[in-house]
Design a protein around this motif. Structure first.
Motif, PDB file in Angstrom:
ATOM      1  N   SER A  29       0.674  -1.021  -0.035  1.00  8.96           N
ATOM      2  CA  SER A  29       0.030  -0.134   0.256  1.00  8.96           C
ATOM      3  C   SER A  29       0.798   1.133   0.012  1.00  8.96           C
ATOM      4  CB  SER A  29      -1.045   0.018   1.159  1.00  8.96           C
ATOM      5  OG  SER A  29      -0.257  -0.200   2.325  1.00  8.96           O
ATOM      6  N   MET A  30       1.947   1.364   0.838  1.00  9.55           N
ATOM      7  CA  MET A  30       2.755   2.592   0.968  1.00  9.55           C
ATOM      8  C   MET A  30       3.506   2.676  -0.418  1.00  9.55           C
ATOM      9  SD  MET A  30       3.973   2.096   4.721  1.00  9.55           S
ATOM     10  CE  MET A  30       3.731   0.060   4.568  1.00  9.55           C
ATOM     11  N   SER A  31       3.819   1.534  -1.223  1.00  7.85           N
ATOM     12  CA  SER A  31       4.627   2.061  -2.351  1.00  7.85           C
ATOM     13  C   SER A  31       3.762   2.513  -3.545  1.00  7.85           C
ATOM     14  CB  SER A  31       5.201   0.794  -2.864  1.00  7.85           C
ATOM     15  OG  SER A  31       4.375  -0.460  -3.167  1.00  7.85           O
ATOM     16  N   GLN A  32       2.570   2.189  -3.402  1.00  8.90           N
ATOM     17  CA  GLN A  32       1.451   2.612  -4.205  1.00  8.90           C
ATOM     18  C   GLN A  32       1.255   4.210  -4.103  1.00  8.90           C
ATOM     19  OE1 GLN A  32      -2.337   0.494  -4.605  1.00  8.90           O
ATOM     20  NE2 GLN A  32      -0.943  -1.479  -3.856  1.00  8.90           N
ATOM     21  N   ILE A  33       1.300   4.850  -2.898  1.00  9.98           N
ATOM     22  CA  ILE A  33       1.052   6.114  -2.462  1.00  9.98           C
ATOM     23  C   ILE A  33       2.259   6.926  -2.595  1.00  9.98           C
ATOM     24  CG2 ILE A  33       0.018   7.667  -0.760  1.00  9.98           C
ATOM     25  CD1 ILE A  33      -1.975   5.738  -1.973  1.00  9.98           C
ATOM     26  N   TRP A  34       3.394   6.164  -2.467  1.00  8.80           N
ATOM     27  CA  TRP A  34       4.826   6.798  -2.638  1.00  8.80           C
ATOM     28  C   TRP A  34       4.958   8.257  -3.707  1.00  8.80           C
ATOM     29  CZ3 TRP A  34       8.931   8.351  -0.126  1.00  8.80           C
ATOM     30  CH2 TRP A  34      10.205   8.422  -0.831  1.00  8.80           C
ATOM     31  N   PRO A  35       4.563   7.762  -4.813  1.00  8.38           N
ATOM     32  CA  PRO A  35       4.456   8.680  -6.109  1.00  8.38           C
ATOM     33  C   PRO A  35       3.639  10.143  -5.746  1.00  8.38           C
ATOM     34  CG  PRO A  35       4.383   6.520  -6.991  1.00  8.38           C
ATOM     35  CD  PRO A  35       4.080   6.262  -5.528  1.00  8.38           C
ATOM     36  N   LEU A  36       2.593   9.702  -5.043  1.00  8.15           N
ATOM     37  CA  LEU A  36       1.944  10.915  -4.582  1.00  8.15           C
ATOM     38  C   LEU A  36       2.512  11.815  -3.378  1.00  8.15           C
ATOM     39  CD1 LEU A  36      -0.744  12.868  -4.317  1.00  8.15           C
ATOM     40  CD2 LEU A  36      -1.512  11.246  -2.689  1.00  8.15           C
ATOM     41  N   PHE A  37       3.138  11.069  -2.344  1.00  8.26           N
ATOM     42  CA  PHE A  37       3.922  11.834  -1.155  1.00  8.26           C
ATOM     43  C   PHE A  37       5.136  12.457  -2.055  1.00  8.26           C
ATOM     44  CE2 PHE A  37       7.498  11.356   1.519  1.00  8.26           C
ATOM     45  CZ  PHE A  37       7.144  12.324   2.697  1.00  8.26           C
ATOM     46  N   LEU A  38       5.947  12.062  -2.914  1.00  5.36           N
ATOM     47  CA  LEU A  38       7.059  12.634  -3.778  1.00  5.36           C
ATOM     48  C   LEU A  38       6.303  13.849  -4.511  1.00  5.36           C
ATOM     49  CD1 LEU A  38       8.985   9.910  -5.181  1.00  5.36           C
ATOM     50  CD2 LEU A  38       9.531  11.304  -3.275  1.00  5.36           C
ATOM     51  N   LYS A  39       5.241  13.837  -4.910  1.00  3.49           N
ATOM     52  CA  LYS A  39       4.577  14.874  -5.642  1.00  3.49           C
ATOM     53  C   LYS A  39       4.084  16.148  -4.820  1.00  3.49           C
ATOM     54  CE  LYS A  39       0.708  16.086  -8.555  1.00  3.49           C
ATOM     55  NZ  LYS A  39      -0.307  15.498  -9.508  1.00  3.49           N
ATOM     56  N   ILE A  41       5.669  16.575  -1.954  1.00  4.55           N
ATOM     57  CA  ILE A  41       7.076  17.159  -1.132  1.00  4.55           C
ATOM     58  C   ILE A  41       7.548  17.894  -2.306  1.00  4.55           C
ATOM     59  CG2 ILE A  41       6.763  15.966   0.958  1.00  4.55           C
ATOM     60  CD1 ILE A  41       9.041  14.191  -0.034  1.00  4.55           C
ATOM     61  N   ASN A  42       7.267  17.897  -3.615  1.00  4.70           N
ATOM     62  CA  ASN A  42       8.100  18.598  -4.617  1.00  4.70           C
ATOM     63  C   ASN A  42       9.514  17.925  -4.847  1.00  4.70           C
ATOM     64  OD1 ASN A  42       6.279  20.683  -5.085  1.00  4.70           O
ATOM     65  ND2 ASN A  42       6.793  21.655  -3.188  1.00  4.70           N
ATOM     66  N   LEU A  43       9.454  16.357  -4.792  1.00  2.00           N
ATOM     67  CA  LEU A  43      10.391  15.708  -5.362  1.00  2.00           C
ATOM     68  C   LEU A  43      10.103  14.896  -6.475  1.00  2.00           C
ATOM     69  CD1 LEU A  43      12.127  14.663  -2.055  1.00  2.00           C
ATOM     70  CD2 LEU A  43      12.841  16.240  -3.337  1.00  2.00           C
ATOM     71  N   LYS A  44      11.077  14.575  -7.209  1.00  2.00           N
ATOM     72  CA  LYS A  44      11.037  13.408  -8.295  1.00  2.00           C
ATOM     73  C   LYS A  44      11.513  12.181  -8.106  1.00  2.00           C
ATOM     74  CE  LYS A  44      13.732  15.917 -11.428  1.00  2.00           C
ATOM     75  NZ  LYS A  44      14.062  17.236 -10.554  1.00  2.00           N
ATOM     76  N   GLU A  45      10.934  11.187  -8.585  1.00  2.00           N
ATOM     77  CA  GLU A  45      11.604   9.690  -8.461  1.00  2.00           C
ATOM     78  C   GLU A  45      12.892   9.664  -8.522  1.00  2.00           C
ATOM     79  OE1 GLU A  45       9.061   6.408  -9.255  1.00  2.00           O
ATOM     80  OE2 GLU A  45       7.398   7.462  -9.676  1.00  2.00           O
ATOM     81  N   SER A  46      13.315  10.429  -9.341  1.00  2.00           N
ATOM     82  CA  SER A  46      14.940  10.263  -9.594  1.00  2.00           C
ATOM     83  C   SER A  46      15.724  10.742  -8.631  1.00  2.00           C
ATOM     84  CB  SER A  46      15.315  11.090 -10.983  1.00  2.00           C
ATOM     85  OG  SER A  46      14.827  12.397 -11.084  1.00  2.00           O
ATOM     86  N   ASP A  47      15.171  11.526  -7.614  1.00  2.00           N
ATOM     87  CA  ASP A  47      15.843  12.320  -6.536  1.00  2.00           C
ATOM     88  C   ASP A  47      15.923  11.508  -5.444  1.00  2.00           C
ATOM     89  OD1 ASP A  47      15.643  14.908  -7.760  1.00  2.00           O
ATOM     90  OD2 ASP A  47      13.549  15.586  -6.799  1.00  2.00           O
ATOM     91  N   VAL A  48      15.750  10.153  -5.601  1.00  3.05           N
ATOM     92  CA  VAL A  48      15.899   9.394  -4.323  1.00  3.05           C
ATOM     93  C   VAL A  48      16.335   7.992  -5.131  1.00  3.05           C
ATOM     94  CG1 VAL A  48      14.303  10.263  -2.778  1.00  3.05           C
ATOM     95  CG2 VAL A  48      13.612   8.486  -4.087  1.00  3.05           C
ATOM     96  N   LYS A  49      16.961   7.298  -4.258  1.00  6.95           N
ATOM     97  CA  LYS A  49      17.425   5.733  -4.873  1.00  6.95           C
ATOM     98  C   LYS A  49      16.752   4.743  -3.970  1.00  6.95           C
ATOM     99  CE  LYS A  49      21.355   2.397  -5.189  1.00  6.95           C
ATOM    100  NZ  LYS A  49      22.824   2.331  -4.638  1.00  6.95           N
ATOM    101  N   ILE A  50      16.079   3.787  -4.902  1.00  7.66           N
ATOM    102  CA  ILE A  50      15.181   3.046  -4.386  1.00  7.66           C
ATOM    103  C   ILE A  50      15.737   1.438  -4.109  1.00  7.66           C
ATOM    104  CG2 ILE A  50      12.853   1.458  -4.595  1.00  7.66           C
ATOM    105  CD1 ILE A  50      12.404   4.440  -3.799  1.00  7.66           C
TER     106      ILE A  50
END
Length: 223
Positions: A29-39, A41-50
């Motif tokens: 559930s958390m990985s599904q909402i992760w993209p919204l959380f990044l949005k 807080i004004n971060l892109k997925e490329s701003d973090v390493k997964i």
């Protein structure tokens, strides 16, 4: 839901997540909402390493220093990390960034509810009563877990985890203080977000009332 890591990492705000390594469990559930959380807080997925793994691997990654953070529940994984390391954990809650979702609840078959309305009402009344008693005695509630399952954790962190959870049991709109009672607004927002990020079919937005009911909760003031 939250992003959490050891306090010694000095990750205190959403902005501090940039450039960090985050452990996730794909498809949860958390990985599904992760993209919204990044949005939010004004971060892109490329701003973090997964880094990916099952729930225990995710915890091990933070404990062993392979990840700075993991996605987890504020009262769950954070306590397990503290039990394993003896170190404090800091959580950055999704809710603090404006993401408000219904999380846990009581699920029942609709035909069963129709056939056994009195039983369902009594079950919910007992559930509310149990929660209210637990809030008055969090340590006693934690001890009851250990009485049922001696390997269920440690009394200190179980108590702390429950105390962290208590505020989340009430509807954040303030419409009601009663545990388990949810507002139409929060349910609509939850379904809308699950359509956008959780794979729910778009038609669900028009059928929110089919997902929940407050009708079987005991009457309470202000609810």
């Amino acid at each position: 839901m939250s992003a959490m890591g050891l306090t010694e990492k000095n990750i205190k705000t959403p902005a501090d997540i940039k450039g960090k390594t985050v452990a996730v469990t794909p498809g949860d559930s958390m990985s599904q909402i992760w993209p919204l959380f990044l949005k939010k807080i004004n971060l892109k997925e490329s701003d973090v390493k997964i880094v990916s793994g099952d729930p225990q691997t995710k915890i091990n990654a933070v404990i062993n220093g392979q990840a700075d953070l993991l996605l987890g529940y504020v009262m769950d994984q954070s306590m397990k990390i503290k039990d394993a390391t003896g170190k404090d954990v800091f959580t950055i809650k999704f809710a603090d960034s404006g993401i408000v979702l219904v999380s846990s609840g009581v699920v029942a078959n609709t035909d069963y509810i129709k056939q056994n309305p009195d039983l369902v009402k009594r079950f919910m009344a007992a559930s509310v009563k149990a929660f209210e008693a637990a809030v008055k005695d969090p340590k006693g509630a934690a001890q009851s877990i250990l009485n049922a399952n001696p390997k269920g954790g440690k009394i200190e962190t179980l108590t702390q985890g429950f105390e962290l959870t208590i505020p989340f049991y009430q509807d954040p709109t303030g419409e009601s203080k009663q545990v388990f009672r949810v507002s139409d607004k929060i349910m609509q927002e939850s379904v809308d977000l699950m359509v956008e990020y959780g794979g729910l079919e778009a038609v669900a937005k028009e059928k929110v009332k089919t997902f929940y009911t407050n009708d079987y909760l005991p009457k309470a003031s202000g609810s």
